[in-house]
Design an enzyme around this catalytic site. Structure first.
Site, short mmCIF file in Angstrom:
data_model
loop_
_atom_site.label_atom_id
_atom_site.label_comp_id
_atom_site.label_asym_id
_atom_site.label_seq_id
_atom_site.Cartn_x
_atom_site.Cartn_y
_atom_site.Cartn_z
N LYS A 55 0.84 -1.20 0.00
CA LYS A 55 0.00 0.00 0.00
C LYS A 55 0.88 1.25 0.00
O LYS A 55 2.08 1.18 0.28
CB LYS A 55 -0.93 -0.03 1.22
CG LYS A 55 -0.20 -0.12 2.56
CD LYS A 55 -1.13 -0.65 3.66
CE LYS A 55 -0.42 -0.65 5.01
NZ LYS A 55 -1.20 -1.40 6.03
N TYR A 275 17.66 28.44 11.18
CA TYR A 275 16.50 29.14 11.74
C TYR A 275 16.46 29.01 13.26
O TYR A 275 16.75 27.94 13.81
CB TYR A 275 15.20 28.54 11.19
CG TYR A 275 14.89 28.94 9.77
CD1 TYR A 275 14.70 30.27 9.42
CD2 TYR A 275 14.78 27.96 8.78
CE1 TYR A 275 14.40 30.62 8.10
CE2 TYR A 275 14.48 28.29 7.47
CZ TYR A 275 14.29 29.63 7.14
OH TYR A 275 14.00 29.96 5.85
C1 LIG Z 1 -0.49 -2.38 6.65
C2 LIG Z 1 -1.11 -3.71 6.91
C3 LIG Z 1 -0.32 -4.86 6.99
C4 LIG Z 1 1.18 -4.82 6.97
O1 LIG Z 1 1.63 -4.34 8.20
P1 LIG Z 1 3.21 -4.22 8.55
O2 LIG Z 1 3.23 -3.85 9.97
O3 LIG Z 1 3.72 -3.14 7.66
O4 LIG Z 1 3.81 -5.53 8.25
C5 LIG Z 1 -0.97 -6.09 7.13
N1 LIG Z 1 -2.31 -6.16 7.20
C6 LIG Z 1 -3.10 -5.06 7.15
C7 LIG Z 1 -4.57 -5.20 7.27
C8 LIG Z 1 -2.53 -3.80 7.02
O5 LIG Z 1 -3.30 -2.70 7.00
#
Ligand SMILES: *Cc1c(COP(=O)(O)O)cnc(C)c1O
Length: 387
Positions: A55, A275
């Protein structure tokens, strides 16, 4: 490759697509390390299948090269967040299974069907809509079912799950290819919440038709076989991030950020840097300004955040502190201890990678490696290396 250090050239020596000569900051993605990480997770998960969660543009690293590298390793099941991400992935990879974690977006069932995408159904309303769509076209299309076991986010809440247990007939109207849930606390080994979620997941599955099951994220994959079921869904560990807190990270770094030195100057005692004049020089110093700032995802909170005060990078074996505030486009380094010829205008220095890891930066900034990776900006030149 003039104007780049050995750090930048060494890994790209046999690449045809070297970074352009005017690149100001480079995100180097090590696809060989990614593939190695997949193999580690796959063997940890066996005999369960190892999927990949890609994702948010593969955690910011670029879904096209990442998915291609994982497919080469034999990964055939992918999870994305959105329908848009899923369509993009389908255009890149014709024969993989793609699950959409957002679930079924209302009114869009035909879009999923047209691209052979599998919604992760997370409510009775989504189940009903997918069912109705399947009936309307006379086909049992594949989908996953998400049962909430303790996130109170997506997935059937307990009242809806109870109703479904009473009458599971809707699950016969489509092809139920996966039953899944998501862990809240797997990053802390031994957290009692994980065991409670595992028990709740078992209880739910016992009341549902037989189908492959999935519970584990990266932490669950690395944290023990009792969480593996039939398929594991690692994300962050693929990309080299730390999945389990307070334990050694077995994954190789995948993302490296290096930045061009724009100027190096002598700064006299009493002068301030950046800054807010937050850093005051106390001895004759040399300050290098590099072309990387918070607009590139190098978070402002990396300096002066909740972590130890000044993160250090490494140049020629010397520890070099980041000093003053990170600004939009630039960051200052105190390079007084580095021999002059080793850090000069046009050289590249590694600002994230092996020495200062994504999780080190996250610790300094009071966040997690996931946020560091997914915020890496579009201004970074993305450079993919395969060996
Ligand atoms: C993002 C996600 C994962 C992966 O999680 P990680 O901690 O990055 O391994 C797995 N299952 C779902 C439903 C997620 O939203």
């Amino acid at each position: 490759m003039s104007g780049t250090t050995s750090q930048a050239t060494e890994h790209s020596a046999n690449q045809s697509d070297s970074p352009p000569g005017d690149a100001r900051a480079i995100l180097r993605v090590d696809l060989a390390a990614l593939r190695g990480n997949f193999r580690i997770l796959k063997s940890a998960a066996a005999p369960a299948e190892c999927a990949a969660v890609v994702k948010a543009d593969a955690y910011g690293l670029g879904i096209a090269p990442v998915a291609a590298a994982l497919a080469t390793e034999g990964c055939s099941t992918f999870f994305v967040a959105s329908l848009g991400e899923a369509k993009r992935l389908r255009s890149l990879q014709a024969s993989i299974d793609i699950f959409v974690l957002d679930g079924l977006i209302n009114g869009c069932a035909a879009d999923y069907a047209a691209h052979a995408l599998r919604p992760v159904l997370g409510s009775l309303a989504e189940i009903a809509e997918w069912s109705a769509y399947c009936a309307s076209i006379g086909k049992k299309l594949a989908a996953a079912l998400h049962i909430d076991t303790g996130m109170s986010r997506l997935g059937l809440p307990s009242d809806e799950a109870a109703a479904l247990f009473q009458d599971t007939s809707a699950l016969n109207t489509f092809e139920l290819v996966l039953i899944m849930s998501h862990l809240a606390c797997a990053d802390t080994l031994g957290d009692p919440k994980t065991e409670a979620q595992r028990a709740a997941f078992d209880a739910a599955c016992a009341r549902l038709p037989d189908a492959p099951r999935s519970l584990a994220n990266s932490a669950g994959t690395l944290g023990g076989s009792s969480l593996h079921y039939d398929l594991v869904r690692p994300g962050i560990a693929l990309f080299g991030g730390r999945a389990i807190n307070d334990s050694p990270n077995p994954m190789a770094p995948v993302a490296y950020v290096s930045a061009r030195v724009l100027q190096v100057r002598n700064v006299a005692p009493g002068e301030t840097v950046g800054y807010g004049a937050t850093y005051r020089v106390t001895q004759p110093s040399r300050i290098a300004t590099v072309a990387l700032g918070y607009a590139d995802g190098y978070l402002r909170s990396i300096v002066g955040g909740p972590g130890p005060p000044n993160p250090c990078i490494s140049i020629a074996g010397q520890r070099v502190p980041i000093v003053g505030r990170v600004s939009m486009d630039m960051t200052a380094l105190d390079v007084t201890e580095v021999p002059e010829d080793l850090v000069a205008r046009g050289e590249f220095v590694e600002m994230m990678g092996a020495d200062l890891s994504v999780d080190d930066l996250a610790d300094h900034a009071g966040t997690i490696g996931y946020e560091i990776l997914t915020r890496l900006g579009s201004r970074l030149h993305r450079h993919y290396v395969t060996d």
